[in-house]
Design a protein around this motif. Structure first.
Motif: not given
Length: 301
Positions: A59, A63, A75, A77, A109, A113-114, A116, A150, A171, A173
């Protein structure tokens, strides 16, 4: 007559063999079934755990290195799955062990990421996307596949019987999925220009930080276009070797130059691609916040 002698000799040999003297009790059908089911659950735990480790190791690299990747996607996330995403032998125990049925459930997750940052975690059931019901993981993936920008989507989840909604920013990736090769005990990983494969043997052999080194190396192969380069070079070597062999045969010589050139190419250029992947892979790992200090000890294993 000789057959009769042989049979008699064999029977005498068996009669003289030492045999077990303990009367071992026979397990009942129900106990065998229960034990088989328990072992299947243990296999399921290991399978899901391995996939979670791979996603969480990959991950941050997906990203952080999105702008460097030729293949990109957006993604949420988090990664969802349903029971039909599991190998068939494991589906029967999925609900009993993980409460996993046809609904879309978060498998893992992506760190950084957002999702997460907002606390989405494994086991959360995905119920809605922007107010629209999500029936299963395949439907969720299909809806997200065509998103090319996005944006923020409000996801509805169910956790421990409590429903809640979270707006999550999608986001960009690297779009090189990691495939887990369950049952393959060889310590190996590979890249084919579209995805990354990691064997069960490699997952068992590495810790989480070392797994990041492995994925960084394979991601570098894809980013640096090593697979198509290798294929083009290999075709060139075959053509040149075949031409030289043809000329040699005309002259009455059989040098087998094609196979010699192929062997030389594999020895020299494949090694160079691997060296570049090692170097670039560490750069990708560092961009994703990975631990480069584990690389050298891992390579020495």
């Amino acid at each position: 007559m000789r057959h009769l002698v042989f049979i008699c000799s064999f029977m005498l040999l068996l009669a003289g063999c030492a045999l077990p003297v303990t009367d071992v009790p026979q397990a009942s059908y129900s106990s065998i079934t229960a034990e088989t089911r328990k072992e299947t659950m243990d296999i399921l735990d290991k399978y899901v755990g391995a996939r979670q480790r791979l996603i969480q190791a990959a991950g941050p690299l997906w990203l952080a290195n999105a702008k460097l990747c030729p293949r990109r996607a957006f993604t949420t996330g988090f990664v969802v799955y349903s029971d039909f995403d599991l190998p068939k032998p494991l589906r029967d125990v999925a609900y009993e062990r993980l409460l996993l049925g046809s609904d879309a459930v978060v498998l893992a997750t992506l760190p950084g990421s957002d999702a997460w940052d907002k606390g989405i975690r494994a086991g959360d059931a995905l119920m809605t996307m922007d107010g629209k019901r999500v029936r299963n993981a395949a439907e969720a993936r299909a809806r997200l596949r065509n998103i090319k920008e996005e944006k923020t989507i409000t996801f509805g989840f169910l956790r421990d019987g409590r429903a809640f909604e979270v707006p999550i920013k999608l986001q960009e990736m690297c779009n090189y999925p990691v495939t887990y090769l369950a049952g393959d005990r060889e310590i190996n990983a590979w890249a084919d220009g579209k995805q990354i494969g990691v064997t069960q043997g490699m997952v068992d052999f590495t810790n989480d930080r070392e797994l990041g080194v492995v994925i960084g190396h394979e991601l570098a192969h894809n980013i640096m276009h090593h697979i198509p380069k290798h294929e083009v070079n290999a075709v060139g070597v075959i053509v040149i070797g075949t031409i030289i062999d043809g000329l040699a045969l005309v002259a009455g010589i059989d040098p087998d130059m094609r196979h010699k050139l192929e062997a030389a190419y594999t020895h020299v250029w494949s090694a160079k691609f691997e060296q570049e992947a090692d170097y670039v892979g560490l750069y990708l790992l560092a961009r994703g916040g990975g631990d480069m200090s584990v690389a050298a000890p891992f390579w020495r294993k």
